[in-house]
Enzyme design. Structure first.
Site, PDB file in Angstrom:
ATOM      1  NE  ARG A   7      22.379  14.814  17.091  1.00  0.00           N
ATOM      2  CZ  ARG A   7      21.981  15.760  16.050  1.00  0.00           C
ATOM      3  NH1 ARG A   7      20.946  16.381  16.403  1.00  0.00           N
ATOM      4  NH2 ARG A   7      22.412  15.535  15.093  1.00  0.00           N
ATOM      5  CD  GLN A  12      -2.365   0.001   0.442  1.00  0.00           C
ATOM      6  OE1 GLN A  12      -3.161   0.432  -0.512  1.00  0.00           O
ATOM      7  NE2 GLN A  12      -2.044  -1.199   0.707  1.00  0.00           N
ATOM      8  CG  ASN A  54       0.946  -1.692   3.014  1.00  0.00           C
ATOM      9  OD1 ASN A  54       0.086  -1.306   3.402  1.00  0.00           O
ATOM     10  ND2 ASN A  54       0.823  -2.308   1.714  1.00  0.00           N
ATOM     11  NE  ARG A 114       5.763 -11.470   6.561  1.00  0.00           N
ATOM     12  CZ  ARG A 114       4.618 -11.522   7.124  1.00  0.00           C
ATOM     13  NH1 ARG A 114       3.409 -10.906   6.281  1.00  0.00           N
ATOM     14  NH2 ARG A 114       4.369 -11.035   8.462  1.00  0.00           N
ATOM     15  CG  HIS A 160       2.769 -11.611  -2.140  1.00  0.00           C
ATOM     16  ND1 HIS A 160       3.203 -11.198  -1.053  1.00  0.00           N
ATOM     17  CD2 HIS A 160       2.423 -12.787  -2.120  1.00  0.00           C
ATOM     18  CE1 HIS A 160       2.926 -12.435  -0.111  1.00  0.00           C
ATOM     19  NE2 HIS A 160       2.565 -13.189  -0.693  1.00  0.00           N
ATOM     20  CE  LYS A 191       4.420  -5.585  -4.223  1.00  0.00           C
ATOM     21  NZ  LYS A 191       4.397  -6.871  -3.649  1.00  0.00           N
ATOM     22  CG  HIS A 228       8.805  -8.031  -3.054  1.00  0.00           C
ATOM     23  ND1 HIS A 228       8.157  -8.262  -1.721  1.00  0.00           N
ATOM     24  CD2 HIS A 228      10.000  -7.901  -2.892  1.00  0.00           C
ATOM     25  CE1 HIS A 228       8.980  -8.105  -0.796  1.00  0.00           C
ATOM     26  NE2 HIS A 228      10.226  -7.813  -1.294  1.00  0.00           N
ATOM     27  CE1 TYR A 284       6.445  -5.803   0.761  1.00  0.00           C
ATOM     28  CE2 TYR A 284       6.288  -5.096   3.360  1.00  0.00           C
ATOM     29  CZ  TYR A 284       6.466  -6.030   2.414  1.00  0.00           C
ATOM     30  OH  TYR A 284       6.512  -7.636   2.630  1.00  0.00           O
ATOM     31  CD  GLU A 309      -4.621 -11.292  -3.086  1.00  0.00           C
ATOM     32  OE1 GLU A 309      -3.909 -10.919  -2.374  1.00  0.00           O
ATOM     33  OE2 GLU A 309      -5.333 -12.463  -2.586  1.00  0.00           O
TER      34      GLU A 309
END
Length: 183
Positions: free
Chosen positions: A23, A46, A48, A59, A62, A72, A119, A132, A143
């Protein structure tokens, strides 16, 4: 879930063995009981999802400053990325060192990045998606970021950077007197 140490204290790779049959595939993506030794009482606040189209896109790098510093936990749900954590913690034995892991939908690995580490990632396969899990809510005033190409860190990205946001390209370089983030 098997927790594997990396060269950076507090950064872990979590290996997951998918169950496969005719499957398809099933695996446990998160279990606070199995990850309790890493979470140490922290809870996920949270979740994301990012999707990045261009191969070579970067990216990051951060992080959030205290009092909203966050852990994270990241998984690649589709495609492949070269995922990087940089230790910015004041007094850490691995201060300004980095480690990386290739995360992919196929290997089902998760990188755990503690508070005080930046990261970022580079896309190795078009349309890559990352999930995330954050132990803190996003706080714009907390930030932070460092430039992905900072010579003081000297990350040898596997591909030429093809797509970097103006915000990420303008993160500051680390100053000579940068002493780290107090956690």
């Amino acid at each position: 879930m098997k927790i594997v140490s990396t060269p950076i204290q507090g950064v872990y790779l979590v290996e997951t063995t998918p169950f496969q049959d005719e499957r398809g595939t099933f695996y446990r993506a998160f279990c606070d009981r199995e990850l309790d030794s890493l979470l140490q009482g922290a809870t996920i606040h949270q979740v994301n999802l990012s999707r990045t189209e261009a191969v070579g896109a970067i990216r990051g790098m951060h992080f959030q400053y205290p009092p909203h510093a966050e852990m994270k936990l990241l998984r690649c749900l589709k495609g492949r990325v070269w995922d990087v954590a940089v230790d910015l913690r004041q007094g850490s034995a691995t201060f300004l060192q980095w480690c990386q892991a290739e995360l992919s939908a196929d290997n089902a690995q998760m990188m755990v990045i503690p508070q005080g580490c930046a990261h970022g990632f580079q896309v190795l396969e078009a349309g890559s998606e990352l999930l995330y899990l954050h132990t803190e809510y996003y706080q714009p005033k907390s930030e932070g970021g460092i430039r992905y190409s900072d010579p003081k860190i000297n990350i040898p990205w596997p591909l030429k950077a093809t797509d970097v946001s103006p915000r990420d390209a303008s993160h500051p370089l680390l100053s000579e007197d940068f002493r780290g983030i107090v956690i």
